[in-house]
Enzyme design. Structure first.
Site, PDB file in Angstrom:
ATOM      1  CG  LEU A  37     -25.104 -54.135 -51.251  1.00 32.43           C
ATOM      2  CD1 LEU A  37     -26.314 -54.918 -51.746  1.00 32.43           C
ATOM      3  CD2 LEU A  37     -24.234 -54.994 -50.340  1.00 32.43           C
ATOM      4  CG  PHE A  72     -25.471 -45.724 -51.998  1.00 33.64           C
ATOM      5  CD1 PHE A  72     -25.945 -46.414 -50.893  1.00 33.64           C
ATOM      6  CD2 PHE A  72     -25.470 -44.332 -51.960  1.00 33.64           C
ATOM      7  CE1 PHE A  72     -26.405 -45.742 -49.783  1.00 33.64           C
ATOM      8  CE2 PHE A  72     -25.929 -43.656 -50.852  1.00 33.64           C
ATOM      9  CZ  PHE A  72     -26.401 -44.363 -49.751  1.00 33.64           C
ATOM     10  CE1 TYR A  73     -30.271 -50.048 -57.313  1.00 29.72           C
ATOM     11  CE2 TYR A  73     -28.179 -49.029 -57.870  1.00 29.72           C
ATOM     12  CZ  TYR A  73     -29.508 -49.255 -58.134  1.00 29.72           C
ATOM     13  OH  TYR A  73     -30.086 -48.673 -59.237  1.00 29.72           O
ATOM     14  CG  LEU A  74     -28.874 -49.156 -48.830  1.00 31.73           C
ATOM     15  CD1 LEU A  74     -29.880 -48.480 -47.917  1.00 31.73           C
ATOM     16  CD2 LEU A  74     -27.475 -49.073 -48.250  1.00 31.73           C
TER      17      LEU A  74
END
Length: 157
Positions: free
Chosen positions: A82, A29-31
């Site tokens: 996100l 996942f992307y922060l």
């Protein structure tokens, strides 16, 4: 700092499955993500985690920094993801001495199968495996950040 030099392909056949050397279950996942940069967490086999920063907008080559982080902290950071959390199984497959990472996506991306070849060499087309489909290097909709933060690409091998 490392350099990530890769080509991406859609996968059009299943012959690669007989050649799998290893597989890894991945949640990533992307922060943070902006043009030319991203901050990602990857959890592998629910046993280890890495924080990865990527910089650059060139299709084939980007700067990459990767650091192991505590698994418990990575799981806590899931709350700050996100977009969607990407679920995939990465299969290691060798062909003509090159390692291909074949990602079979799950969840909302089920049906998408992408192979990555990380090498600075220009591998001639005749040395590529028959099970590769269309090359999608540089097509942003097939990059993991876009898969997490954007729409789901039309899959056409």
């Amino acid at each position: 700092m490392g350099k990530e030099v890769e080509r991406k392909f859609l996968v059009s056949g299943t012959a690669w499955r007989d050649l799998v050397e290893a597989d890894i279950r991945i949640r990533q996942f992307y922060l943070a993500s902006a043009a030319g940069r991203s901050l990602r967490i990857r959890i592998s086999d629910d046993a280890s985690a890495k924080l990865t920063l990527k910089f650059g907008s060139r299709a084939r080559e980007r700067d990459e920094f990767e650091y192991p982080i505590p698994l418990a902290e990575a799981k806590e950071m899931l709350a700050f993801a996100l977009g969607r959390v990407i679920e995939k199984t990465r299969h290691h497959v060798r062909h003509h001495g090159y390692l291909y990472e074949v990602d079979v996506f799950g969840g909302p991306l089920a049906g998408l199968v992408v192979a990555e070849l990380e090498t600075p060499e220009d591998v001639p087309d005749e040395m590529l495996p028959d099970w590769l489909g269309r090359e999608v290097t540089g097509e942003s909709e097939f990059y993991n950040a876009s898969l997490a933060l954007g729409g789901i690409p039309e899959i056409a091998a």
